[in-house]
Enzyme design. Sequence first.
Site, PDB file in Angstrom:
ATOM      1  N   LYS A 193       0.853  -1.187   0.000  1.00 18.82           N
ATOM      2  CA  LYS A 193       0.000   0.000   0.000  1.00 18.82           C
ATOM      3  C   LYS A 193       0.877   1.222   0.000  1.00 18.82           C
ATOM      4  CE  LYS A 193      -4.490   0.908   0.332  1.00 18.82           C
ATOM      5  NZ  LYS A 193      -5.574  -0.025  -0.075  1.00 18.82           N
TER       6      LYS A 193
HETATM    7  N1  GLU Z   1      -7.284   0.135  -3.265  1.00 22.89           N
HETATM    8  C1  GLU Z   1      -8.032  -1.047  -3.534  1.00 22.89           C
HETATM    9  C2  GLU Z   1      -8.095  -1.924  -2.298  1.00 22.89           C
HETATM   10  O1  GLU Z   1      -7.957  -1.456  -1.183  1.00 22.89           O
HETATM   11  C3  GLU Z   1      -7.554  -1.782  -4.783  1.00 22.89           C
HETATM   12  C4  GLU Z   1      -6.127  -2.217  -4.759  1.00 22.89           C
HETATM   13  C5  GLU Z   1      -5.629  -2.764  -6.099  1.00 22.89           C
HETATM   14  O2  GLU Z   1      -6.407  -2.859  -7.043  1.00 22.89           O
HETATM   15  O3  GLU Z   1      -4.444  -3.087  -6.160  1.00 22.89           O
HETATM   16  O4  GLU Z   1      -8.377  -3.091  -2.386  1.00 22.89           O
END
Ligand code: GLU
Length: 421
Positions: free
Chosen positions: A109
């Site tokens: 993240k």
């Molecule tokens: N931000 C989204 C999540 O928390 C998608 C992450 C992604 O597609 O890599 O799942």
Amino acid sequence: MAVLGIEGGIFGSALEEFNRAATVLGLERGIWNILSHPKRQITVSCPVLMDSGEIQVFTGYRVQYNLALGPAKGGIRYHPGVTLDEVTALAAWMTWKCALANIPFGGGKGGVTCDPTRLSRRELEALTRRYVAEIIDAIGPEKDIPAPDVNTNEQVMAWVMDTYSMHVGHTTTGIVTGKPLELGGSLGRREATGRGVMIVTREALKHLGRDLAHATVAVQGFGNVGSISAELIAREGATIVAVVDWKGGVHNAAGLDIPKLVEYVRVNPEHTVAGFPGGDPITNDEFWALDVDVLIPAALENQITVDNVGLIRARLVVEGANGPTTPDANKLLHDRNVLVIPDILANGGGVTVSYFEWVQDRHGYFWSEREVNERLEAKMCEAFEATLRTALQYRVDMRTAAYMVAINRVATVTRMRGMYA
Ligand code: GLU
């Protein structure tokens, strides 16, 4: 190191959830130890030349929590509340989400502490490019693949893709997902998280002997996840009786007209549901206390807490957001027989279609929207069934069960791969 945030904090909550499932699994101490530490935490300073002529320095993070199953995967968040503790928790949740979805990714993240509503488009682009340049050695289509999250969108992903491509000297679409279609994005990606929320809501209601078409639903948050979940759920025949966001809320017992609400939010300067003429204003406390079948928190972390959990009358809570329920509130809901579909299952549709996008980019061959949606449907139902089966077998709540399935997969490959040096 203060960075781990093991005592309290959001990562502390994520570890509590992990520990509960690891205990039921009987996970051995060594693997337990590995899986409760982030593999890599990067903090960067991003100087940006502001429109005023001043230089402002923004702090950014990228955390790669675990890479046992494949490259790190996870979004980039722009928000004033972003901290290393939060990004670490979100990266841990991505690890379990990807494992539960059964896609070959680890968890990561990113985030930048900033208020994007106060940045011009040029400042936003400059910040994005500088942030990507600062973490460039850590990311790549085989290493770590960012995506959208709170306050980031397809345009931001296009800048990420361009910055990375300029650095390596050739266009690299697979570096990031959630891109515009024209730049190697996937059909169905924008709707994917909301579609996944709709699918698990339907499956959970089925399990409770109910039918989505006759359900009443209240949604907290009206960004990408909340608005599209509401739209797709309403399309299935359910009644969306209330929506709240950061600015206010709106209620209509007969059902809100969601396409009209989406248009209202798009055109009003503050992009809020507050003041929508198709319903009456509603406070946050009134929202949580609504006598609805389904509550969908689709905003930020720590929204359902010991302070408001007593108000909740819904039979089903579906977590569109990451970490919206604190561990204490989760326990109280479970004790009261409220079914909670946890974030790592409920909002896994986004990263699942991100995986499809990455596969399509690597092949240079793109699927129809129908193919994307059918494959998403199959993946969400598989994850739901695996979680439910585990919950029934071990007599645990759905969150513990989802973690058990996910931890078991990551633990298995960790054992197989063995220790390096
Ligand atoms: N931000 C989204 C999540 O928390 C998608 C992450 C992604 O597609 O890599 O799942």
